[in-house]
Design a protein around this motif. Structure first.
Motif, mmCIF file in Angstrom:
data_model
loop_
_atom_site.group_PDB
_atom_site.id
_atom_site.type_symbol
_atom_site.label_atom_id
_atom_site.label_comp_id
_atom_site.label_asym_id
_atom_site.label_seq_id
_atom_site.Cartn_x
_atom_site.Cartn_y
_atom_site.Cartn_z
ATOM 1 N N CYS A 203 0.416 -1.170 0.345
ATOM 2 C CA CYS A 203 -0.105 0.307 -0.155
ATOM 3 C C CYS A 203 1.076 0.768 0.702
ATOM 4 O O CYS A 203 1.416 1.139 1.060
ATOM 5 C CB CYS A 203 -0.738 0.066 1.095
ATOM 6 N N ASP A 204 0.043 2.089 -0.270
ATOM 7 C CA ASP A 204 1.131 3.374 -0.611
ATOM 8 C C ASP A 204 0.717 4.485 0.171
ATOM 9 O O ASP A 204 1.341 5.231 0.438
ATOM 10 C CB ASP A 204 1.030 3.715 -2.009
ATOM 11 N N ALA A 205 -0.331 4.543 0.806
ATOM 12 C CA ALA A 205 -0.667 5.266 1.775
ATOM 13 C C ALA A 205 -2.179 4.026 2.710
ATOM 14 O O ALA A 205 -2.769 3.490 1.825
ATOM 15 C CB ALA A 205 -1.675 6.547 1.647
ATOM 16 N N TYR B 256 -1.179 7.811 6.565
ATOM 17 C CA TYR B 256 0.181 7.372 6.473
ATOM 18 C C TYR B 256 0.888 7.231 4.924
ATOM 19 O O TYR B 256 0.437 7.180 4.637
ATOM 20 C CB TYR B 256 0.185 6.014 7.570
ATOM 21 N N ILE B 257 1.740 7.633 4.473
ATOM 22 C CA ILE B 257 1.740 8.214 3.109
ATOM 23 C C ILE B 257 3.822 7.829 3.304
ATOM 24 O O ILE B 257 3.984 8.230 3.762
ATOM 25 C CB ILE B 257 1.536 9.100 2.562
ATOM 26 N N THR C 254 -4.491 9.609 -3.778
ATOM 27 C CA THR C 254 -4.028 9.467 -2.354
ATOM 28 C C THR C 254 -5.004 9.311 -1.618
ATOM 29 O O THR C 254 -5.211 8.827 -0.623
ATOM 30 C CB THR C 254 -2.250 9.210 -2.285
ATOM 31 N N ILE C 255 -4.610 10.648 -0.684
ATOM 32 C CA ILE C 255 -5.657 11.224 0.317
ATOM 33 C C ILE C 255 -6.982 10.966 0.361
ATOM 34 O O ILE C 255 -7.546 10.952 1.367
ATOM 35 C CB ILE C 255 -5.013 13.052 0.401
ATOM 36 N N LEU C 256 -7.742 11.420 -0.968
ATOM 37 C CA LEU C 256 -8.901 11.464 -1.174
ATOM 38 C C LEU C 256 -9.307 9.466 -0.967
ATOM 39 O O LEU C 256 -10.578 9.509 0.303
ATOM 40 C CB LEU C 256 -9.500 11.964 -2.117
ATOM 41 N N HIS C 257 -8.379 9.111 -1.418
ATOM 42 C CA HIS C 257 -8.771 7.152 -1.534
ATOM 43 C C HIS C 257 -9.026 7.319 0.260
ATOM 44 O O HIS C 257 -10.069 6.826 0.257
ATOM 45 C CB HIS C 257 -7.658 7.398 -2.024
ATOM 46 N N GLU C 258 -7.959 7.345 1.272
ATOM 47 C CA GLU C 258 -7.981 6.841 2.306
ATOM 48 C C GLU C 258 -9.011 7.885 3.555
ATOM 49 O O GLU C 258 -10.186 7.210 3.800
ATOM 50 C CB GLU C 258 -6.635 7.796 3.550
ATOM 51 N N MET C 259 -9.849 8.859 2.337
ATOM 52 C CA MET C 259 -10.351 9.731 3.083
ATOM 53 C C MET C 259 -12.080 9.663 3.075
ATOM 54 O O MET C 259 -12.803 9.448 4.203
ATOM 55 C CB MET C 259 -10.304 11.346 3.142
ATOM 56 N N LEU C 260 -11.625 8.267 1.567
ATOM 57 C CA LEU C 260 -12.832 7.778 1.613
ATOM 58 C C LEU C 260 -13.417 6.984 2.314
ATOM 59 O O LEU C 260 -14.230 6.469 2.842
ATOM 60 C CB LEU C 260 -13.520 7.650 0.100
ATOM 61 N N HIS C 261 -12.467 6.431 3.044
ATOM 62 C CA HIS C 261 -12.209 4.591 3.743
ATOM 63 C C HIS C 261 -12.644 5.465 5.330
ATOM 64 O O HIS C 261 -13.805 4.937 5.762
ATOM 65 C CB HIS C 261 -10.769 4.357 4.310
ATOM 66 N N LEU C 262 -12.872 6.665 5.272
ATOM 67 C CA LEU C 262 -13.605 7.524 6.860
ATOM 68 C C LEU C 262 -14.884 7.881 6.212
ATOM 69 O O LEU C 262 -15.763 7.424 7.156
ATOM 70 C CB LEU C 262 -13.100 8.579 6.887
ATOM 71 N N TYR C 263 -15.283 8.164 4.758
ATOM 72 C CA TYR C 263 -16.843 8.292 4.458
ATOM 73 C C TYR C 263 -17.476 7.090 4.862
ATOM 74 O O TYR C 263 -18.927 7.067 4.539
ATOM 75 C CB TYR C 263 -16.740 9.038 3.250
ATOM 76 N N PHE C 264 -16.913 5.762 4.403
ATOM 77 C CA PHE C 264 -17.286 4.715 4.537
ATOM 78 C C PHE C 264 -17.687 3.553 5.655
ATOM 79 O O PHE C 264 -17.398 2.375 5.236
ATOM 80 C CB PHE C 264 -17.119 4.070 2.546
ATOM 81 N N ALA C 265 -16.820 4.413 6.500
ATOM 82 C CA ALA C 265 -15.913 3.546 7.864
ATOM 83 C C ALA C 265 -17.538 3.010 8.746
ATOM 84 O O ALA C 265 -16.935 2.000 9.346
ATOM 85 C CB ALA C 265 -15.293 4.412 8.593
ATOM 86 N N PHE C 266 -18.640 3.822 8.090
ATOM 87 C CA PHE C 266 -19.633 2.806 8.913
ATOM 88 C C PHE C 266 -20.352 1.535 8.065
ATOM 89 O O PHE C 266 -21.609 0.630 9.002
ATOM 90 C CB PHE C 266 -20.689 3.970 9.155
ATOM 91 N N PHE C 267 -19.884 1.316 7.385
ATOM 92 C CA PHE C 267 -20.144 0.294 6.911
ATOM 93 C C PHE C 267 -19.960 -0.923 7.293
ATOM 94 O O PHE C 267 -18.755 -0.884 7.596
ATOM 95 C CB PHE C 267 -19.869 0.307 5.105
ATOM 96 N N PRO C 268 -20.186 -2.468 6.854
ATOM 97 C CA PRO C 268 -19.542 -3.378 6.812
ATOM 98 C C PRO C 268 -17.720 -3.671 6.285
ATOM 99 O O PRO C 268 -17.627 -3.501 5.378
ATOM 100 C CB PRO C 268 -20.773 -4.960 6.382
#
Length: 127
Positions: free
Chosen positions: A51-53, A67-68, A83-97
């Motif tokens: 993973c790059d980040a 972390y990058i 790269t940063i947006l990708h990681e932030m989208l994990h936060l956006y979807f954090a409440f999904f399974p």
């Protein structure tokens, strides 16, 4: 007409990363989160594998750390904004399974997050 992602960008400093985070916090409605970023040290790079980040987060406290990898250790030379947006989208979807990263579902979910990050970032550059 296809828009290309800047692949020659040098990894920006903390101020630029902070600006990117603030921009997308507003657009993704993540204002309640405390999101920080840092370049990964050698130990963290080892933990990150290919993973790059990565993003580590706590949904209860709404805190996240992105972390990058340094430019010379990154596999992909995509825009740091993607790269940063990708990681932030994990936060956006954090409440999904949650799916294990190595599972078929986890890989598919991550590939969809990547595509969404690319489309959103490129679209925002046109504005």
């Amino acid at each position: 007409m296809e828009t290309e992602i800047n692949t020659t960008e040098i990894l920006p400093g903390a101020e630029k990363r902070r600006q990117i985070i603030e921009k997308w916090q507003k657009l993704l409605h993540l204002e309640g989160w405390k999101i920080l970023s840092t370049l990964a040290d050698d130990t963290k790079c080892e933990e990150m594998g290919e993973c790059d980040a990565v993003v580590e987060y706590n949904t209860t406290h709404k805190k996240a750390w992105i972390y990058i990898k340094p430019q010379e250790k990154r596999r992909f030379k995509e825009s740091i904004e993607v790269t940063i947006l990708h990681e932030m989208l994990h936060l956006y979807f954090a409440f999904f399974p949650y799916y294990e990263e190595d599972s078929i579902e986890g890989r598919y979910f991550d590939s969809r997050i990547q595509r969404l990050a690319e489309v959103l970032a490129v679209g925002s550059w046109a504005v």
